[in-house]
Write a protein that holds these residues in place. Sequence first.
Motif, PDB file in Angstrom:
ATOM      1  N   GLU A 141       0.580  -1.142  -0.006  1.00 42.12           N
ATOM      2  CA  GLU A 141      -0.102  -0.055   0.024  1.00 42.12           C
ATOM      3  C   GLU A 141       0.976   1.296  -0.002  1.00 42.12           C
ATOM      4  N   GLY A 142       0.166   2.550  -0.512  1.00 41.26           N
ATOM      5  CA  GLY A 142       1.149   3.579  -0.768  1.00 41.26           C
ATOM      6  C   GLY A 142       1.057   4.535   0.225  1.00 41.26           C
ATOM      7  N   LYS A 143       0.697   4.643   1.204  1.00 37.81           N
ATOM      8  CA  LYS A 143       0.641   5.678   2.189  1.00 37.81           C
ATOM      9  C   LYS A 143       0.542   5.409   3.626  1.00 37.81           C
ATOM     10  N   LYS A 144       1.051   5.822   4.695  1.00 33.08           N
ATOM     11  CA  LYS A 144       0.795   5.878   6.045  1.00 33.08           C
ATOM     12  C   LYS A 144       0.787   7.344   6.902  1.00 33.08           C
ATOM     13  N   LEU A 145      -0.093   7.348   7.655  1.00 37.93           N
ATOM     14  CA  LEU A 145      -0.003   8.650   8.610  1.00 37.93           C
ATOM     15  C   LEU A 145      -0.343   8.120  10.006  1.00 37.93           C
ATOM     16  N   SER A 146       0.555   8.508  10.985  1.00 38.92           N
ATOM     17  CA  SER A 146       0.264   8.158  12.331  1.00 38.92           C
ATOM     18  C   SER A 146       0.593   9.327  13.269  1.00 38.92           C
ATOM     19  N   PHE A 147       0.113   9.171  14.504  1.00 37.28           N
ATOM     20  CA  PHE A 147       0.494  10.263  15.383  1.00 37.28           C
ATOM     21  C   PHE A 147       0.561   9.672  17.009  1.00 37.28           C
ATOM     22  N   GLY A 148       1.221  10.061  17.536  1.00 35.00           N
ATOM     23  CA  GLY A 148       1.987   9.321  18.909  1.00 35.00           C
ATOM     24  C   GLY A 148       2.017  10.287  19.911  1.00 35.00           C
ATOM     25  N   THR A 149       1.847   9.639  20.966  1.00 34.22           N
ATOM     26  CA  THR A 149       2.203  10.574  22.398  1.00 34.22           C
ATOM     27  C   THR A 149       2.669   9.676  23.406  1.00 34.22           C
ATOM     28  N   SER A 185       4.579  11.117  12.041  1.00 32.65           N
ATOM     29  CA  SER A 185       5.189  10.266  10.873  1.00 32.65           C
ATOM     30  C   SER A 185       4.203   9.976   9.875  1.00 32.65           C
ATOM     31  N   THR A 186       4.874  10.017   8.579  1.00 30.65           N
ATOM     32  CA  THR A 186       4.037   9.605   7.333  1.00 30.65           C
ATOM     33  C   THR A 186       4.844   8.739   6.276  1.00 30.65           C
ATOM     34  N   LEU A 187       4.326   7.924   5.437  1.00 30.52           N
ATOM     35  CA  LEU A 187       5.102   7.469   4.498  1.00 30.52           C
ATOM     36  C   LEU A 187       4.374   7.474   3.227  1.00 30.52           C
ATOM     37  N   TRP A 188       5.243   8.105   1.880  1.00 29.08           N
ATOM     38  CA  TRP A 188       4.144   8.136   0.832  1.00 29.08           C
ATOM     39  C   TRP A 188       5.024   7.214  -0.141  1.00 29.08           C
ATOM     40  N   ARG A 189       4.478   6.544  -1.154  1.00 28.18           N
ATOM     41  CA  ARG A 189       5.039   5.723  -2.248  1.00 28.18           C
ATOM     42  C   ARG A 189       5.345   6.796  -3.360  1.00 28.18           C
ATOM     43  N   LEU A 190       6.698   6.677  -3.922  1.00 26.63           N
ATOM     44  CA  LEU A 190       6.942   7.659  -4.851  1.00 26.63           C
ATOM     45  C   LEU A 190       6.122   7.393  -6.149  1.00 26.63           C
ATOM     46  N   SER A 191       6.145   6.009  -6.519  1.00 26.38           N
ATOM     47  CA  SER A 191       5.279   5.832  -7.546  1.00 26.38           C
ATOM     48  C   SER A 191       4.687   4.345  -7.330  1.00 26.38           C
ATOM     49  N   THR A 192       3.889   3.979  -8.143  1.00 28.48           N
ATOM     50  CA  THR A 192       3.456   2.695  -8.152  1.00 28.48           C
ATOM     51  C   THR A 192       4.272   1.698  -8.620  1.00 28.48           C
ATOM     52  N   LEU A 198       8.820   8.001   0.536  1.00 22.04           N
ATOM     53  CA  LEU A 198       9.090   9.001   1.351  1.00 22.04           C
ATOM     54  C   LEU A 198       8.904   9.084   2.938  1.00 22.04           C
ATOM     55  N   TYR A 199      10.044   9.128   3.367  1.00 19.32           N
ATOM     56  CA  TYR A 199       9.785   9.050   5.172  1.00 19.32           C
ATOM     57  C   TYR A 199       9.853  10.258   5.853  1.00 19.32           C
ATOM     58  N   LEU A 200       9.014  10.713   6.584  1.00 23.40           N
ATOM     59  CA  LEU A 200       8.896  12.105   7.232  1.00 23.40           C
ATOM     60  C   LEU A 200       8.472  11.867   8.544  1.00 23.40           C
ATOM     61  N   GLU A 201       9.423  12.302   9.627  1.00 22.78           N
ATOM     62  CA  GLU A 201       8.797  12.307  11.072  1.00 22.78           C
ATOM     63  C   GLU A 201       9.285  13.694  11.674  1.00 22.78           C
ATOM     64  N   SER A 202       8.325  14.003  12.627  1.00 20.17           N
ATOM     65  CA  SER A 202       8.717  15.344  13.428  1.00 20.17           C
ATOM     66  C   SER A 202       8.033  15.184  14.884  1.00 20.17           C
ATOM     67  N   GLY A 203       8.395  15.798  15.832  1.00 20.65           N
ATOM     68  CA  GLY A 203       8.006  15.799  17.093  1.00 20.65           C
ATOM     69  C   GLY A 203       8.344  16.906  18.029  1.00 20.65           C
ATOM     70  N   TYR A 204       7.856  16.893  19.266  1.00 23.35           N
ATOM     71  CA  TYR A 204       8.326  17.898  20.202  1.00 23.35           C
ATOM     72  C   TYR A 204       8.218  17.108  21.533  1.00 23.35           C
ATOM     73  N   ARG A 205       9.195  17.435  22.388  1.00 24.47           N
ATOM     74  CA  ARG A 205       9.293  16.909  23.749  1.00 24.47           C
ATOM     75  C   ARG A 205       9.386  18.097  24.726  1.00 24.47           C
ATOM     76  N   LEU A 206       8.448  17.904  25.635  1.00 23.64           N
ATOM     77  CA  LEU A 206       8.230  18.701  26.553  1.00 23.64           C
ATOM     78  C   LEU A 206       8.694  18.273  27.957  1.00 23.64           C
ATOM     79  N   ASN A 207      10.019  18.667  28.261  1.00 22.58           N
ATOM     80  CA  ASN A 207      10.667  18.173  29.521  1.00 22.58           C
ATOM     81  C   ASN A 207      10.481  18.993  30.996  1.00 22.58           C
ATOM     82  N   GLY A 208      10.189  18.191  31.689  1.00 22.93           N
ATOM     83  CA  GLY A 208       9.848  18.680  33.147  1.00 22.93           C
ATOM     84  C   GLY A 208      11.101  18.989  34.031  1.00 22.93           C
ATOM     85  N   THR A 209      10.632  19.068  35.266  1.00 28.76           N
ATOM     86  CA  THR A 209      11.949  19.186  36.327  1.00 28.76           C
ATOM     87  C   THR A 209      12.119  18.456  37.184  1.00 28.76           C
TER      88      THR A 209
END
Length: 318
Positions: A141-149, A185-192, A198-209
Motif C-alpha cells: 500500500e502507498g501511504k501511511k499517517l500516524s500520530f503518537g504521544t 510520521s508519514t510514508l508516501w510511495r514515490l510511484s506505483t 518518502l519517510y517524514l517524522e517530526s515531534g516535540y518533547r516537553l521536559n519537566g523538572t
Amino acid sequence: MGMVMKKIFLIILISYIFPACVFGQYSSYAEPDFITSIDYCTQPAKSWRFGFTYNHKNLSKLVTNSNLSDDETRTRLTHGFTTRIVYGISDKLALGLSINYVKKNIELRLPTIGREYLRMQGLSDTYLISEYTPLKWCFPEGKKLSFGTALKIPTGKTSYTSEEILVREDMQAGTGSYDFLIWASTLWRLSTLSPGYLYLESGYRLNGTGQDISYGDEVFASAGLLLLPEYEGRFTGYVRYSHVGKNRNTYDNIIPNSGGGMITMVGDIKADLSENVLGRLTLEAPVSNTVEGTQLAAKYIITLSFQYTFRGIKDNGH
C-alpha cells in the motif's frame, strides 16, 4: 525469509554487536526508546507486540560551540536496554509500555591522575505510549499517517553517589522529571512501480523538572527514503535534526554547557527473521554539532532491536 536476506542480516549483526558490547553508548541523560514499534507496518487489531532493544552510544567528541576539539581525555559509554509491550486495541489505535534499564561509564585519562572511572547502572524512566494511525499502511500500500504521544514516568533513581558525593544529573539512571512527547510520521510511495517511499517524522518533547533542574525542551525532525525490495527486507536512510533547549536551575538561571543542536545521518536494515519475528539494526553518525559552551558529543550510535508479534485474530496478511 530468503536465505540471501538472512545472510546479509547475520553478517551485519556479527560485525556490529561485538564492538557494541565492548565499547558502549553515549547519552546526555538516561534516554530510552519510546517508539511503539520497530516496523513501519501497522499493528493488527487485538495483537500483542513484544520488543527488546539494545542501544549503544559512544560520546567521545569534545565540542565547543560548533568546533571539534583535539581533546581525547574523556569518553562516556552508555548501554541502554529497553523492553517494550504494545497492544493493538484496533487497527488504528495501539497502547504500549516501555521499561528501560541503563548502564553508564565515564573514563578520564589525565597525565596527573592517570585513568579514573565512574560507573552507574539501574532501572531508568518508564514510558506510557499511545499511537493513532488514521491511514493504515502495509506493503505494498502507498501511504501511511500516524500520530503518537508518550508520558515519561520518573521511575529511575536520581540519588547515585560517588565517594558520598551526588553524581551529576547526566550520570543518573533517571531524570526525576515527568516529560510529555508528541510526534507524527508519514510514508508516501514515490510511484506505483517504485520500491521507494518518502519517510517524514517530526515531534516535540516537553521536559519537566527533576533533581532541581528544569530540562530544556526538544524539537526533532527526520526526512529520508525507505526502500522495500521484493524480499522480506526494509532499508531506510534519513537525516535527523534535533535541538534541545538550555537547562535551568531552581532560580531560573541557565546552567552552563547545556543545550544545542545535532544533525545525524541514520541508516537501518530490517529483516523478517520468521513469520512473527522482526529484527532491526540501526547505525547513526552525527555529522554536525552546535552546542552551548563545551560538551561531549556523539561519535556513533548503534541500536539492535527484536520484535515478536502475537496475533489474537487474523489480519488478512497485514
